[in-house]
Enzyme design. Sequence first.
Site, PDB file in Angstrom:
ATOM      1  N   LYS A  54       0.840  -1.203   0.000  1.00 55.45           N
ATOM      2  CA  LYS A  54       0.000   0.000   0.000  1.00 55.45           C
ATOM      3  C   LYS A  54       0.872   1.247   0.000  1.00 55.45           C
ATOM      4  O   LYS A  54       0.607   2.217  -0.721  1.00 55.45           O
ATOM      5  CB  LYS A  54      -0.922   0.005   1.237  1.00 55.45           C
ATOM      6  CG  LYS A  54      -2.022  -1.042   1.169  1.00 55.45           C
ATOM      7  CD  LYS A  54      -2.800  -1.192   2.483  1.00 55.45           C
ATOM      8  CE  LYS A  54      -3.810  -2.331   2.365  1.00 55.45           C
ATOM      9  NZ  LYS A  54      -4.580  -2.574   3.590  1.00 55.45           N
ATOM     10  N   GLN A  98      -4.462  -1.127   9.862  1.00 55.65           N
ATOM     11  CA  GLN A  98      -4.419  -2.450   9.245  1.00 55.65           C
ATOM     12  C   GLN A  98      -4.976  -3.507  10.201  1.00 55.65           C
ATOM     13  O   GLN A  98      -4.567  -3.595  11.362  1.00 55.65           O
ATOM     14  CB  GLN A  98      -2.967  -2.794   8.858  1.00 55.65           C
ATOM     15  CG  GLN A  98      -2.812  -4.102   8.106  1.00 55.65           C
ATOM     16  CD  GLN A  98      -3.436  -4.089   6.709  1.00 55.65           C
ATOM     17  OE1 GLN A  98      -3.536  -3.045   6.060  1.00 55.65           O
ATOM     18  NE2 GLN A  98      -3.872  -5.249   6.240  1.00 55.65           N
ATOM     19  N   ASP A 124     -11.012   3.304   4.482  1.00 54.51           N
ATOM     20  CA  ASP A 124     -11.428   1.899   4.395  1.00 54.51           C
ATOM     21  C   ASP A 124     -12.950   1.785   4.231  1.00 54.51           C
ATOM     22  O   ASP A 124     -13.445   0.722   3.856  1.00 54.51           O
ATOM     23  CB  ASP A 124     -11.058   1.159   5.688  1.00 54.51           C
ATOM     24  CG  ASP A 124      -9.780   0.342   5.558  1.00 54.51           C
ATOM     25  OD1 ASP A 124      -9.527  -0.190   4.461  1.00 54.51           O
ATOM     26  OD2 ASP A 124      -9.067   0.222   6.561  1.00 54.51           O
TER      27      ASP A 124
END
Length: 309
Positions: A54, A98, A124
Site C-alpha cells: 500500500k 491495518q 477503508d
Amino acid sequence: MAANRLDGTACAAAIKSELAPRVSAFVSQHRRAPSLHILLVGDDPASHVYVRNKERAGIETGLQVTVRRMNADSSREQVLGMVHQLNDDPTCDGILVQAPLPASLGRAATQDVFDAISPVKDVDGFHPLNVGLLVQGRATLMPCTPSGVIELLERSKIAIAGTRSVVIGRSEIVGKPMALMLLQRDSTVTICHSRTKDLAGIARDADILVSAIGRPGFVTPDMVKPGATVVDVGISPTADRQLVVSLFGVASERMVGFDKKGTTVVGDVHPGVWSVAGAMTPVPGGVGPLTIALLLKNTLAAAESRAAR
Ligand code: GUN
C-alpha cells in the site's frame, strides 16, 4: 472454452493513471500532496507485506504515505490515542488501521478502533456512518475490495442490472458491502455463509458469483453456471505442496513456480472453473491489485472533499 480473464492488474493500472492528474491538481492548489496515514500494530507478517504494498503504490501515485508502526504489546488506549491524534491533524487526509489487530487487544478492539476514525478520513469505509450511507446508496468512502470488484466488472462491460448474484462470505470488509453494491446496481443478491444449506445449488444459479471466504479451491466447477462471471476474492498464501498439486496438477506451470519459490498464492475458486465460467478473475492478478488502487482513490476523494469544505 476457457473463461475470459478479468485482468485486475491492468484495471488497477488504469485507475491509478486516472488519479495522477487529480493528484497533480491537488498539489498545485494546496501546496501539499494528499496524505495517507497507515497504522500497523504488531508483527503479523502478512500485514507487513500488505502495508508495504500500500505504501509503495501510494508513493508511486504521488501521495504522501506515512506508516506508523506500533508494538504488538501496545494498549488499546495507545492505539486509540494515535487515531485521535491523526483525526485532529489537519494535514492528514486518510487513516487506515491495518487489520487484524493483535489478539491481546481483545475481540472488540478492531471495531472500537475503526469506530474512532473520523468518518471523513475513513478511507477503508468501515466506520458505521459510512456503512450506513452505503446501505442507503449514498456513500462516498466505501470498502476498497468490493469497490474494486465493481470497477472491474463495469470496466469489463459485464452487465450487473437484472442479474442474479451470489456472494459467498458475509464479512464486514468484503461480503456484506459487496452484496450492497451489487444490490445498488439492480442485481438480485443472495449472501451465502457457513450455515447456508445447499450452497452449491444456490451458487449454480448465479450469473455473477463472488467468493470471499479464504478457503482454497472451495468453489468447484459443479457449483458454477456455464458462462457465469466468477470473482475470486480469496487470497491464501500457501507452502502446502500437496494442496497446490491437488488444485493445479503436478505437471502445471503453477508447480514450476511453486517448486522454485516454495510458496504460492491460491484463491477460493478451483482452477477447473476456468472451463465452465464465461469470465473469471485470476489469483494472483485479479482482485488484489484493485484493493490497493481503490484505497488510493478513496484517499484522494477524502482529501478533495475535506479541502472543499
Ligand atoms: N486487512 C485485510 N484487508 C484489510 C482492509 O481492506 N483494510 C484494513 N484496514 N485491514 C485489512
